[in-house]
Design a protein around this motif. Structure first.
Motif, PDB file in Angstrom:
ATOM      1  N   ASP A  26      35.572  -8.244 -17.439  1.00 17.10           N
ATOM      2  CA  ASP A  26      36.494  -7.183 -17.841  1.00 17.10           C
ATOM      3  C   ASP A  26      36.497  -7.030 -19.355  1.00 17.10           C
ATOM      4  OD1 ASP A  26      37.394  -6.684 -15.201  1.00 17.10           O
ATOM      5  OD2 ASP A  26      38.748  -8.391 -15.321  1.00 17.10           O
ATOM      6  N   MET A  27      36.623  -5.795 -19.819  1.00 21.03           N
ATOM      7  CA  MET A  27      36.767  -5.537 -21.252  1.00 21.03           C
ATOM      8  C   MET A  27      37.562  -4.254 -21.441  1.00 21.03           C
ATOM      9  SD  MET A  27      33.900  -4.904 -24.266  1.00 21.03           S
ATOM     10  CE  MET A  27      33.294  -6.594 -24.230  1.00 21.03           C
ATOM     11  N   ILE A  28      38.496  -4.287 -22.365  1.00 16.24           N
ATOM     12  CA  ILE A  28      39.272  -3.089 -22.701  1.00 16.24           C
ATOM     13  C   ILE A  28      38.480  -2.273 -23.722  1.00 16.24           C
ATOM     14  CG2 ILE A  28      41.416  -2.210 -23.723  1.00 16.24           C
ATOM     15  CD1 ILE A  28      42.768  -4.796 -22.763  1.00 16.24           C
ATOM     16  N   ILE A  29      38.429  -0.974 -23.500  1.00 19.62           N
ATOM     17  CA  ILE A  29      37.752  -0.057 -24.416  1.00 19.62           C
ATOM     18  C   ILE A  29      38.741   1.034 -24.809  1.00 19.62           C
ATOM     19  CG2 ILE A  29      35.882   1.612 -24.715  1.00 19.62           C
ATOM     20  CD1 ILE A  29      34.856  -1.226 -24.500  1.00 19.62           C
ATOM     21  N   GLY A  82      41.266  -6.508 -32.593  1.00 19.84           N
ATOM     22  CA  GLY A  82      40.396  -7.237 -31.687  1.00 19.84           C
ATOM     23  C   GLY A  82      40.871  -7.233 -30.253  1.00 19.84           C
ATOM     24  N   ASP A  83      41.678  -6.221 -29.907  1.00 22.47           N
ATOM     25  CA  ASP A  83      42.183  -6.123 -28.534  1.00 22.47           C
ATOM     26  C   ASP A  83      41.129  -5.589 -27.566  1.00 22.47           C
ATOM     27  OD1 ASP A  83      44.653  -6.982 -29.467  1.00 22.47           O
ATOM     28  OD2 ASP A  83      45.394  -4.943 -29.789  1.00 22.47           O
ATOM     29  N   GLY A  84      40.046  -5.059 -28.096  1.00 25.59           N
ATOM     30  CA  GLY A  84      38.970  -4.507 -27.273  1.00 25.59           C
ATOM     31  C   GLY A  84      38.033  -3.705 -28.146  1.00 25.59           C
ATOM     32  N   GLY A  85      37.032  -3.071 -27.526  1.00 24.80           N
ATOM     33  CA  GLY A  85      36.111  -2.226 -28.265  1.00 24.80           C
ATOM     34  C   GLY A  85      36.669  -0.828 -28.433  1.00 24.80           C
ATOM     35  N   ILE A  86      35.961  -0.004 -29.217  1.00 27.12           N
ATOM     36  CA  ILE A  86      36.389   1.377 -29.430  1.00 27.12           C
ATOM     37  C   ILE A  86      35.169   2.294 -29.399  1.00 27.12           C
ATOM     38  CG2 ILE A  86      36.341   1.150 -31.964  1.00 27.12           C
ATOM     39  CD1 ILE A  86      38.790   3.099 -31.981  1.00 27.12           C
ATOM     40  N   ILE A  87      35.257   3.375 -28.637  1.00 28.87           N
ATOM     41  CA  ILE A  87      34.157   4.337 -28.530  1.00 28.87           C
ATOM     42  C   ILE A  87      34.409   5.525 -29.463  1.00 28.87           C
ATOM     43  CG2 ILE A  87      33.222   3.798 -26.256  1.00 28.87           C
ATOM     44  CD1 ILE A  87      35.184   5.770 -25.021  1.00 28.87           C
ATOM     45  N   GLY A  88      33.317   6.204 -29.818  1.00 27.98           N
ATOM     46  CA  GLY A  88      33.443   7.355 -30.710  1.00 27.98           C
ATOM     47  C   GLY A  88      33.632   6.962 -32.158  1.00 27.98           C
ATOM     48  N   LEU A  89      33.240   5.745 -32.508  1.00 22.77           N
ATOM     49  CA  LEU A  89      33.451   5.244 -33.872  1.00 22.77           C
ATOM     50  C   LEU A  89      32.318   5.706 -34.780  1.00 22.77           C
ATOM     51  CD1 LEU A  89      35.412   3.369 -35.496  1.00 22.77           C
ATOM     52  CD2 LEU A  89      33.745   1.546 -35.113  1.00 22.77           C
ATOM     53  N   SER A  90      32.679   6.329 -35.901  1.00 19.76           N
ATOM     54  CA  SER A  90      31.702   6.698 -36.924  1.00 19.76           C
ATOM     55  C   SER A  90      31.430   5.491 -37.822  1.00 19.76           C
ATOM     56  CB  SER A  90      32.223   7.864 -37.765  1.00 19.76           C
ATOM     57  OG  SER A  90      32.484   8.992 -36.970  1.00 19.76           O
ATOM     58  N   TRP A  91      30.265   5.516 -38.460  1.00 19.64           N
ATOM     59  CA  TRP A  91      29.930   4.430 -39.386  1.00 19.64           C
ATOM     60  C   TRP A  91      30.317   4.808 -40.801  1.00 19.64           C
ATOM     61  CZ3 TRP A  91      27.260   4.006 -43.901  1.00 19.64           C
ATOM     62  CH2 TRP A  91      26.962   2.714 -44.348  1.00 19.64           C
ATOM     63  N   ASN A  92      30.902   3.857 -41.525  1.00 19.59           N
ATOM     64  CA  ASN A  92      30.987   3.940 -42.977  1.00 19.59           C
ATOM     65  C   ASN A  92      30.949   2.525 -43.534  1.00 19.59           C
ATOM     66  OD1 ASN A  92      33.692   2.917 -43.055  1.00 19.59           O
ATOM     67  ND2 ASN A  92      34.495   4.980 -42.728  1.00 19.59           N
ATOM     68  N   ALA A  93      30.776   2.413 -44.839  1.00 20.14           N
ATOM     69  CA  ALA A  93      30.565   1.104 -45.445  1.00 20.14           C
ATOM     70  C   ALA A  93      31.760   0.180 -45.240  1.00 20.14           C
ATOM     71  CB  ALA A  93      30.270   1.278 -46.937  1.00 20.14           C
ATOM     72  N   ASP A 217      27.297  13.739 -36.922  1.00 17.47           N
ATOM     73  CA  ASP A 217      27.869  12.405 -37.082  1.00 17.47           C
ATOM     74  C   ASP A 217      27.531  11.512 -35.891  1.00 17.47           C
ATOM     75  OD1 ASP A 217      29.462  10.338 -38.078  1.00 17.47           O
ATOM     76  OD2 ASP A 217      31.210  11.050 -36.962  1.00 17.47           O
ATOM     77  N   PRO A 218      26.730  10.458 -36.085  1.00 12.07           N
ATOM     78  CA  PRO A 218      26.452   9.544 -34.977  1.00 12.07           C
ATOM     79  C   PRO A 218      27.691   8.737 -34.609  1.00 12.07           C
ATOM     80  CG  PRO A 218      25.443   8.742 -37.003  1.00 12.07           C
ATOM     81  CD  PRO A 218      26.011  10.085 -37.314  1.00 12.07           C
ATOM     82  N   ASN A 219      27.950   8.629 -33.316  1.00 14.61           N
ATOM     83  CA  ASN A 219      29.093   7.880 -32.791  1.00 14.61           C
ATOM     84  C   ASN A 219      28.609   6.617 -32.088  1.00 14.61           C
ATOM     85  OD1 ASN A 219      31.520  10.444 -31.786  1.00 14.61           O
ATOM     86  ND2 ASN A 219      30.545  10.042 -33.753  1.00 14.61           N
ATOM     87  N   TYR A 220      29.389   5.555 -32.207  1.00 15.86           N
ATOM     88  CA  TYR A 220      29.005   4.256 -31.687  1.00 15.86           C
ATOM     89  C   TYR A 220      30.139   3.625 -30.883  1.00 15.86           C
ATOM     90  CZ  TYR A 220      25.821   4.686 -35.735  1.00 15.86           C
ATOM     91  OH  TYR A 220      24.914   5.130 -36.662  1.00 15.86           O
ATOM     92  N   LEU A 221      29.804   2.562 -30.160  1.00 14.80           N
ATOM     93  CA  LEU A 221      30.802   1.608 -29.689  1.00 14.80           C
ATOM     94  C   LEU A 221      30.944   0.565 -30.782  1.00 14.80           C
ATOM     95  CD1 LEU A 221      32.569   0.088 -27.553  1.00 14.80           C
ATOM     96  CD2 LEU A 221      30.443  -1.023 -26.810  1.00 14.80           C
ATOM     97  N   GLY A 222      32.172   0.345 -31.221  1.00 17.59           N
ATOM     98  CA  GLY A 222      32.428  -0.674 -32.231  1.00 17.59           C
ATOM     99  C   GLY A 222      33.287  -1.783 -31.669  1.00 17.59           C
ATOM    100  N   ILE A 223      32.994  -3.020 -32.057  1.00 18.34           N
ATOM    101  CA  ILE A 223      33.780  -4.178 -31.616  1.00 18.34           C
ATOM    102  C   ILE A 223      34.079  -5.041 -32.835  1.00 18.34           C
ATOM    103  CG2 ILE A 223      33.838  -6.224 -30.144  1.00 18.34           C
ATOM    104  CD1 ILE A 223      31.998  -4.854 -28.219  1.00 18.34           C
ATOM    105  N   SER A 224      35.332  -5.389 -32.995  1.00 23.35           N
ATOM    106  CA  SER A 224      35.743  -6.197 -34.139  1.00 23.35           C
ATOM    107  C   SER A 224      34.907  -7.461 -34.250  1.00 23.35           C
ATOM    108  CB  SER A 224      37.224  -6.579 -33.994  1.00 23.35           C
ATOM    109  OG  SER A 224      37.587  -7.546 -34.962  1.00 23.35           O
ATOM    110  N   LYS A 225      34.540  -7.793 -35.475  1.00 20.03           N
ATOM    111  CA  LYS A 225      33.770  -9.010 -35.713  1.00 20.03           C
ATOM    112  C   LYS A 225      34.537 -10.250 -35.268  1.00 20.03           C
ATOM    113  CE  LYS A 225      30.972  -7.163 -39.520  1.00 20.03           C
ATOM    114  NZ  LYS A 225      29.653  -7.334 -38.885  1.00 20.03           N
ATOM    115  N   LYS A 226      35.858 -10.124 -35.130  1.00 18.16           N
ATOM    116  CA  LYS A 226      36.665 -11.246 -34.641  1.00 18.16           C
ATOM    117  C   LYS A 226      36.209 -11.702 -33.257  1.00 18.16           C
ATOM    118  CE  LYS A 226      40.900  -9.467 -36.831  1.00 18.16           C
ATOM    119  NZ  LYS A 226      42.261  -8.948 -36.573  1.00 18.16           N
ATOM    120  N   LEU A 227      35.655 -10.776 -32.472  1.00 18.80           N
ATOM    121  CA  LEU A 227      35.302 -11.075 -31.085  1.00 18.80           C
ATOM    122  C   LEU A 227      33.889 -11.628 -30.934  1.00 18.80           C
ATOM    123  CD1 LEU A 227      36.910  -7.994 -29.294  1.00 18.80           C
ATOM    124  CD2 LEU A 227      37.874 -10.268 -29.691  1.00 18.80           C
TER     125      LEU A 227
END
Length: 263
Positions: A26-29, A82-93, A217-227
């Motif tokens: 299971d994973m929350i998104i 860090g409660d889960g991943g996030i979709i539609g995330l844009s990249w920036n520095a 704008d490219p969109n990604y799944l992002g997951i906190s480095k904490k996880l």
């Protein structure tokens, strides 16, 4: 049957079940609740291109994705914690220091919505210098776009949502608004939000979009480095490539386009 034979038989049954049954994790998104066709809520259920892509990938890698769509600020906060991943995330520095990113899931064509009585020519970024632009608080469209705001090249007028941004254009408080993804995203928003924003529904014919995107704008799944989700992302990326190569994702995108009669 004596107790030893019974235990041996039970172990054989358990081993057989373990070897023939696929167990799901299971994973929350998290994601945004109001940006069709990427993601949105319909009758209380998450819908959209990215939602369907996540469900397809979940079946491939045996994950149950609990997809929760909220206003962007809330969704982003959960992902930061860090409660889960996030979709539609844009990249920036800045975000690269916080999140581990998947490969690109989707390209968001960011278009500009304007009033029909205030249409202007847009061929190069320099054509936009000094104009005011309505966009949602906390949003990012990548480094290039973000720098236009930070340097004052564009004057931001902050809003709470894309419909709110469009109302700011209608009222003359902004020259243009960030809209999309593409024409379908713009149209789905102004029609889907009609009941919540009656003023937008009443005046939507006064608006149009400039067909040339300001950014792709490219969109990604992002997951906190904490996880520390590196192994998961490697598995996720393999399924992502398979979905692209098989045409499964193309079919998902076409489904939403057909639903709005835009193909």
């Amino acid at each position: 049957m004596n107790i030893h034979n019974f235990i041996a038989l039970l172990l054989i049954i358990l081993i057989t079940l373990t070897s023939t049954t696929t167990f799901c994790k299971d994973m929350i998104i998290f994601g945004y609740d109001s940006k069709p066709p990427k993601y949105y809520i319909e009758n209380g259920e998450p819908k959209g291109i990215l939602v369907d892509m996540m469900r397809w990938i979940g079946k491939e890698i045996h994950y149950n994705f609990d997809i929760r769509l909220y206003p962007w600020k809330r969704a982003y906060h959960h992902a930061l914690e860090g409660d889960g991943g996030i979709i539609g995330l844009s990249w920036n520095a800045k975000r690269e220091k916080i999140f581990d990113y998947s490969d690109v899931m989707y390209f968001d064509d960011v278009v500009l919505a304007v009033r029909k009585d205030n249409i202007f020519s847009f061929n190069l970024i320099k054509d936009l210098k000094g104009k005011s632009i309505a966009l949602e608080r906390g949003s990012s469209k990548g480094n290039e776009f973000d720098n236009l705001i930070k340097t004052g090249f564009l004057k931001p007028v902050w809003s709470n949502s894309m419909p709110h941004s469009l109302l700011l254009v209608l009222s003359g408080h902004a020259d243009m608004a960030v809209a999309g993804p593409g024409k379908i995203g713009y149209l789905m928003t102004i029609y889907n939000e009609a009941s919540s924003y009656p003023s937008l529904a009443k005046n939507r014919d006064k608006l149009t979009i400039i067909s040339k995107p300001i950014v792709r704008d490219p969109n990604y799944l992002g997951i906190s480095k904490k996880l520390a989700a590196h192994d998961f992302l490697a598995e996720f990326n393999k399924a992502l490539k398979k979905g692209e190569a098989s045409g499964a994702f193309k079919s998902i995108i076409e489904k939403y386009s057909q639903a709005f009669h835009l193909l």
